[in-house]
Design an enzyme around this catalytic site. Structure first.
Site, mmCIF file in Angstrom:
data_model
loop_
_atom_site.group_PDB
_atom_site.id
_atom_site.type_symbol
_atom_site.label_atom_id
_atom_site.label_comp_id
_atom_site.label_asym_id
_atom_site.label_seq_id
_atom_site.Cartn_x
_atom_site.Cartn_y
_atom_site.Cartn_z
ATOM 1 N N GLY A 188 -1.088 2.005 5.211
ATOM 2 C CA GLY A 188 -2.443 2.426 4.614
ATOM 3 C C GLY A 188 -2.418 3.685 3.755
ATOM 4 N N HIS A 245 -3.101 7.285 9.014
ATOM 5 C CA HIS A 245 -2.601 5.729 9.407
ATOM 6 C C HIS A 245 -1.160 5.617 9.832
ATOM 7 C CE1 HIS A 245 -6.473 3.931 8.474
ATOM 8 N NE2 HIS A 245 -6.604 4.337 7.061
ATOM 9 N N HIS A 283 -12.160 4.508 7.181
ATOM 10 C CA HIS A 283 -11.194 3.632 7.894
ATOM 11 C C HIS A 283 -10.898 4.304 9.366
ATOM 12 C CE1 HIS A 283 -10.535 2.851 3.928
ATOM 13 N NE2 HIS A 283 -10.527 1.749 4.099
ATOM 14 N N ASP A 311 -13.289 9.702 8.605
ATOM 15 C CA ASP A 311 -12.755 8.715 7.450
ATOM 16 C C ASP A 311 -13.614 7.611 7.207
ATOM 17 O OD1 ASP A 311 -10.248 8.848 5.485
ATOM 18 O OD2 ASP A 311 -10.522 6.472 6.155
ATOM 19 N N TYR A 368 -11.591 7.823 -2.859
ATOM 20 C CA TYR A 368 -10.647 7.502 -3.850
ATOM 21 C C TYR A 368 -11.556 7.608 -5.093
ATOM 22 C CZ TYR A 368 -8.120 6.253 0.032
ATOM 23 O OH TYR A 368 -7.173 6.374 0.944
ATOM 24 N N ASP A 417 0.781 -1.017 -0.159
ATOM 25 C CA ASP A 417 -0.088 -0.139 -0.078
ATOM 26 C C ASP A 417 0.738 1.161 -0.083
ATOM 27 O OD1 ASP A 417 -2.174 -1.293 0.171
ATOM 28 O OD2 ASP A 417 -2.670 -1.046 2.092
#
Ligand SMILES: [Zn+2]
Length: 397
Positions: A177, A169, A207, A205, A329, A127
């Site tokens: 991430g 992250h 996540h 977010d 994204y 990632d």
């Protein structure tokens, strides 16, 4: 006036009409936000962030749309400079920063980089692949969020926006991430070392904001709050209801959550937060991967839902704020979101029609700012939400 100095009937009617129109205009517009809003921006920063593989070109789209709606001119420009090694070492380890510098040099000289066998790669793989100019990108992102924090400390503005930061992250010595540097932690540490004593961090977010939570896990000066998807196998895997403590609140959610449910839950979470923590600054990460149409395809939020949360935050806390970007994204929808949030933060109304500008054709077929939610099922039913809230408001923490 007539020759006797009296208003004619026609004049009175016209005046009444004008008064009615202005009353309607007032009731339709947002209440103007009087706070000075700073906007972190430089061409070099945009160029660097636009190189990140997972969000290629996103920063340029976001800034282009904010500019197209004429919002640039309503904000104080905060020009960032690259952070120094010393500034980044307030959170990141020297070994990690040295490794990033070495990787960058090797890529520049060989055009390819391979970690030595068995060597700690500090998370620079998968990632977070090693990419050209990485050290410059990392120091630009770190510098941009430090610029936001410095503007708050110097009272240049009451609200600072950095849509090009928000990389929640990254850990002290590990990229994770899509995040190579934790600019949010750097900004919070800067505030703490310059007079701020109780900082509230809110992460919207998709996540879990694991990097920020971990950085302040043992600090009573920072409360972290994260609303996110939580499911076995979903990155980063932390942020379950059992991971909650007094100063870290996690709100694990299931797929399909819509604006109505999210905003209602957010209001209740903010009430709990306010009863526990008296913040003197609020930091909010506004990752856009919660939007309907994101490739992660988990939540079903529109600009209105997230906009309502931001509006609620601003009206709930009379403190300085920093708003950050983050994930997201479907880059066209993210540029819609952060443009809309900029208008909310400024307290100005913007039209639904995308203005003509150099990226206009990319916004086809609707050419509109707002997006529609899908018909997918909301798996967060009332019994789940009630048990979640009961646990969150448990005073035994
Ligand atoms: Zn995310």
């Amino acid at each position: 006036m007539n020759e006797n100095g009296e208003k004619s009937v026609v004049q009175s009617i016209v005046e009444q009409l004008i008064e009615n129109v202005s009353k309607n205009e007032n009731s339709q517009s947002f209440s103007a936000n009087k706070a000075v809003v700073g906007y972190v921006y430089s061409e070099q920063l945009l160029k660097c962030v636009s190189c990140l593989p997972k969000v290629k070109g996103r920063a340029l789209l976001v800034d282009g749309l904010i500019r197209a709606f004429g919002l640039h001119s309503k904000m104080k420009l905060l020009l960032p400079v690259a952070a120094t090694d010393c500034e980044m070492r307030s959170f990141h380890s020297e070994e990690y920063l040295n490794y990033i510098r070495r990787v960058t040099q090797q890529i520049a000289s060989n055009s390819e980089f391979f970690a030595d066998d068995g060597e700690n790669d500090f998370g620079l793989s998968y990632d977070c692949a090693p990419i050209p100019h990485l050290y410059e990108i990392v120091s630009q992102i770190a510098g941009s969020s430090l610029r936001a924090a410095k503007a708050i400390v110097s009272q240049d503005c009451k609200i600072a926006i950095n849509w090009f930061g928000g990389w929640h992250h990254a850990h002290r010595d590990e990229a994770s991430g899509f995040c190579y540097v934790n600019d949010i932690v750097l900004a919070i540490l800067y505030l703490l070392s310059n007079g701020y004593k109780r900082i509230l961090y809110i992460d919207l977010d998709l996540h879990h904001g694991d990097g920020v939570e971990a950085a302040f896990a043992h600090s009573s000066k920072v409360m972290t709050v994260s609303l996110h998807k939580h499911e076995v196998g979903f990155f980063p895997g932390t942020g379950g209801i059992k991971d909650n403590g007094f100063n870290n609140i996690n709100v694990p959610l299931k797929d399909g959550i819509d604006d109505e449910t999210y905003v209602c839950l957010f209001k209740k979470v903010i009430q709990i937060v306010k009863s526990r923590f008296d913040a003197d600054a609020v930091i909010c990460q506004c990752g856009g991967d919660t939007l309907v149409g994101d490739p992660f395809d988990c939540f079903n939020l529109t600009l209105h839902g997230i906009g309502n949360c931001v509006q609620l935050l601003i009206s709930s806390f009379d403190t300085p704020f920093i708003f950050f970007g983050g994930g997201g994204y479907n880059i066209l929808n993210v540029s819609r979101l952060w443009t809309y949030l900029t208008s909310i933060i400024l307290g100005v109304h913007i039209n639904n029609q995308i203005p003509d500008h150099s990226n206009f054709l990319l916004y086809r077929p609707s050419y509109e700012l707002h997006i529609e939610k899908s018909s997918r099922k909301n798996l967060n039913d009332s019994s789940y939400l009630n048990s979640l809230l009961n646990t969150l408001s448990d005073s035994n923490y």
